[in-house]
Scaffold this motif. Sequence first.
Motif, PDB file in Angstrom:
ATOM      1  N   VAL A 158       0.823  -1.150  -0.170  1.00 57.57           N
ATOM      2  CA  VAL A 158      -0.178  -0.102  -0.105  1.00 57.57           C
ATOM      3  C   VAL A 158       0.831   1.421  -0.280  1.00 57.57           C
ATOM      4  CG1 VAL A 158      -1.736  -1.238   1.165  1.00 57.57           C
ATOM      5  CG2 VAL A 158      -0.430   0.160   2.719  1.00 57.57           C
ATOM      6  N   PHE A 159       0.342   2.258  -0.556  1.00 61.60           N
ATOM      7  CA  PHE A 159       1.341   3.396  -0.728  1.00 61.60           C
ATOM      8  C   PHE A 159       0.506   4.742  -1.069  1.00 61.60           C
ATOM      9  CE2 PHE A 159       0.419   1.096  -4.744  1.00 61.60           C
ATOM     10  CZ  PHE A 159      -0.266   1.794  -5.617  1.00 61.60           C
ATOM     11  N   ILE A 160       1.134   5.888  -0.598  1.00 57.60           N
ATOM     12  CA  ILE A 160       0.495   7.159  -0.962  1.00 57.60           C
ATOM     13  C   ILE A 160       2.046   7.906  -1.524  1.00 57.60           C
ATOM     14  CG2 ILE A 160      -0.304   9.388  -0.344  1.00 57.60           C
ATOM     15  CD1 ILE A 160      -1.829   7.902   1.840  1.00 57.60           C
ATOM     16  N   GLU A 161       2.137   8.376  -2.767  1.00 56.11           N
ATOM     17  CA  GLU A 161       3.271   9.106  -3.018  1.00 56.11           C
ATOM     18  C   GLU A 161       3.037  10.415  -3.708  1.00 56.11           C
ATOM     19  OE1 GLU A 161       6.302   7.957  -2.093  1.00 56.11           O
ATOM     20  OE2 GLU A 161       5.936   5.936  -1.622  1.00 56.11           O
ATOM     21  N   HIS A 162       3.915  11.210  -3.714  1.00 51.54           N
ATOM     22  CA  HIS A 162       3.841  12.223  -4.761  1.00 51.54           C
ATOM     23  C   HIS A 162       4.439  11.877  -5.949  1.00 51.54           C
ATOM     24  CE1 HIS A 162       7.853  14.144  -4.563  1.00 51.54           C
ATOM     25  NE2 HIS A 162       7.773  13.897  -3.311  1.00 51.54           N
ATOM     26  N   VAL A 207      -2.841  -4.060  -9.638  1.00 50.40           N
ATOM     27  CA  VAL A 207      -2.384  -2.944  -9.111  1.00 50.40           C
ATOM     28  C   VAL A 207      -3.689  -2.018  -9.182  1.00 50.40           C
ATOM     29  CG1 VAL A 207      -1.087  -1.098  -9.571  1.00 50.40           C
ATOM     30  CG2 VAL A 207      -0.197  -3.200  -9.738  1.00 50.40           C
ATOM     31  N   ASP A 208      -3.966  -1.170  -8.218  1.00 53.11           N
ATOM     32  CA  ASP A 208      -5.116  -0.320  -8.086  1.00 53.11           C
ATOM     33  C   ASP A 208      -4.392   1.135  -7.952  1.00 53.11           C
ATOM     34  OD1 ASP A 208      -7.453  -1.930  -8.775  1.00 53.11           O
ATOM     35  OD2 ASP A 208      -7.052  -2.794  -6.649  1.00 53.11           O
ATOM     36  N   ILE A 209      -4.525   2.200  -8.272  1.00 57.55           N
ATOM     37  CA  ILE A 209      -4.115   3.600  -8.162  1.00 57.55           C
ATOM     38  C   ILE A 209      -5.166   4.572  -8.445  1.00 57.55           C
ATOM     39  CG2 ILE A 209      -2.542   5.112  -9.070  1.00 57.55           C
ATOM     40  CD1 ILE A 209      -0.533   2.886  -9.799  1.00 57.55           C
ATOM     41  N   GLU A 210      -5.070   5.461  -7.463  1.00 57.47           N
ATOM     42  CA  GLU A 210      -6.077   6.631  -7.350  1.00 57.47           C
ATOM     43  C   GLU A 210      -5.139   7.785  -7.698  1.00 57.47           C
ATOM     44  OE1 GLU A 210      -9.135   9.277  -4.868  1.00 57.47           O
ATOM     45  OE2 GLU A 210      -7.995   7.418  -4.028  1.00 57.47           O
ATOM     46  N   PRO A 211      -5.061   8.671  -8.580  1.00 58.21           N
ATOM     47  CA  PRO A 211      -4.420  10.016  -8.526  1.00 58.21           C
ATOM     48  C   PRO A 211      -5.369  10.940  -7.815  1.00 58.21           C
ATOM     49  CG  PRO A 211      -5.503   9.566 -10.670  1.00 58.21           C
ATOM     50  CD  PRO A 211      -5.785   8.481  -9.986  1.00 58.21           C
ATOM     51  N   PHE A 212      -4.562  11.941  -7.214  1.00 58.00           N
ATOM     52  CA  PHE A 212      -5.240  12.967  -6.429  1.00 58.00           C
ATOM     53  C   PHE A 212      -4.463  14.268  -6.234  1.00 58.00           C
ATOM     54  CE2 PHE A 212      -3.137  10.490  -3.007  1.00 58.00           C
ATOM     55  CZ  PHE A 212      -3.094  11.561  -2.172  1.00 58.00           C
ATOM     56  N   ARG A 213      -4.729  15.273  -5.837  1.00 55.80           N
ATOM     57  CA  ARG A 213      -3.840  16.500  -5.721  1.00 55.80           C
ATOM     58  C   ARG A 213      -3.906  16.739  -4.399  1.00 55.80           C
ATOM     59  NH1 ARG A 213      -1.750  18.690 -10.252  1.00 55.80           N
ATOM     60  NH2 ARG A 213      -1.440  20.715  -9.000  1.00 55.80           N
ATOM     61  N   GLY A 225      -2.620   3.975  -3.339  1.00 53.08           N
ATOM     62  CA  GLY A 225      -3.279   2.803  -3.996  1.00 53.08           C
ATOM     63  C   GLY A 225      -2.718   1.601  -3.280  1.00 53.08           C
ATOM     64  N   ARG A 226      -2.856   0.416  -3.986  1.00 52.71           N
ATOM     65  CA  ARG A 226      -2.496  -0.891  -3.280  1.00 52.71           C
ATOM     66  C   ARG A 226      -2.168  -1.634  -4.496  1.00 52.71           C
ATOM     67  NH1 ARG A 226      -7.153  -2.917   0.186  1.00 52.71           N
ATOM     68  NH2 ARG A 226      -7.434  -0.762   0.686  1.00 52.71           N
ATOM     69  N   ALA A 227      -1.222  -2.613  -4.318  1.00 50.91           N
ATOM     70  CA  ALA A 227      -0.781  -3.617  -5.315  1.00 50.91           C
ATOM     71  C   ALA A 227      -0.714  -4.975  -4.466  1.00 50.91           C
ATOM     72  CB  ALA A 227       0.785  -3.450  -5.914  1.00 50.91           C
ATOM     73  N   GLU A 228      -1.142  -6.237  -5.173  1.00 51.83           N
ATOM     74  CA  GLU A 228      -1.044  -7.396  -4.674  1.00 51.83           C
ATOM     75  C   GLU A 228      -0.050  -8.441  -5.134  1.00 51.83           C
ATOM     76  OE1 GLU A 228      -4.210 -10.917  -4.758  1.00 51.83           O
ATOM     77  OE2 GLU A 228      -4.891  -9.371  -3.942  1.00 51.83           O
ATOM     78  N   ARG A 229       0.679  -8.824  -4.371  1.00 56.56           N
ATOM     79  CA  ARG A 229       1.653 -10.014  -4.728  1.00 56.56           C
ATOM     80  C   ARG A 229       1.139 -11.045  -5.530  1.00 56.56           C
ATOM     81  NH1 ARG A 229       5.032 -13.619  -5.714  1.00 56.56           N
ATOM     82  NH2 ARG A 229       7.000 -14.131  -4.537  1.00 56.56           N
TER      83      ARG A 229
END
Length: 229
Positions: A158-162, A207-213, A225-229
């Motif tokens: 799980v991740f939150i990144e700029h 992989v599920d990714i949501e862009p936001f500002r 988002g999150r990614a599954e092994r």
Amino acid sequence: MVRHDHPEKDATPCRGGCADTPQPAGGGWLRRLHAWFLHVYADGYNAKVDARKRHLIGDLRGAVLEIGPGSGANIGYFAPGIRWTGVEPNPMAHPYLLRKADAAGLDATLLTGTAERLPVPDASQDAVVSTLVLCSVADPDRVLAEVRRVLRPGGRFVFIEHVGAEPGSGERRWQRRVKPVWRRLGDGCEPDRDTAGRIRAAGFARVDIEPFRMPYPIVAPHIAGRAER
């Protein structure tokens, strides 16, 4: 209980030489300043991403590895009963992190090391957490390969990144202009990285990714988002 270990002495060896993870260069006023900045910045940032962190981090269970936990901005989001391991390369951040982990009563182990050579065994983690980390690691592709290595089958990243702004946009041009200074002051942070593309290409099953500002200059574009092994 918080355990503060050194990987070259205490970590279980794993494939690829993880037990001999090199100690990053410590000291320096920039590392100290960066650790302090993370500490004072955390509450304001968390207020703006609170719902996302609760959704992504709050339901994790079992063995959870956090890469680059910094001053402990995510500690309050972990559920009671998890077995938390943090790998933090900046020793100046450790006192902040240890105090928060102890106050939260986490079953916690703090290791000094780098995300490119995680000092934990293969397939040993139920989840890996990264928030505002992939912007500053030396080799993000290798970090993502390490994340996949240490996750159990079905485990979650799980991740939150700029991230970098839209290619060709004025915002992206500004990110590139300020990058040399930004990287120096931000402990290696590069504001124009295509982190979403790297995660999608890293070999995860899903992989599920949501862009936001976010309301910040230069680093407004974010993903969660999150990614599954």
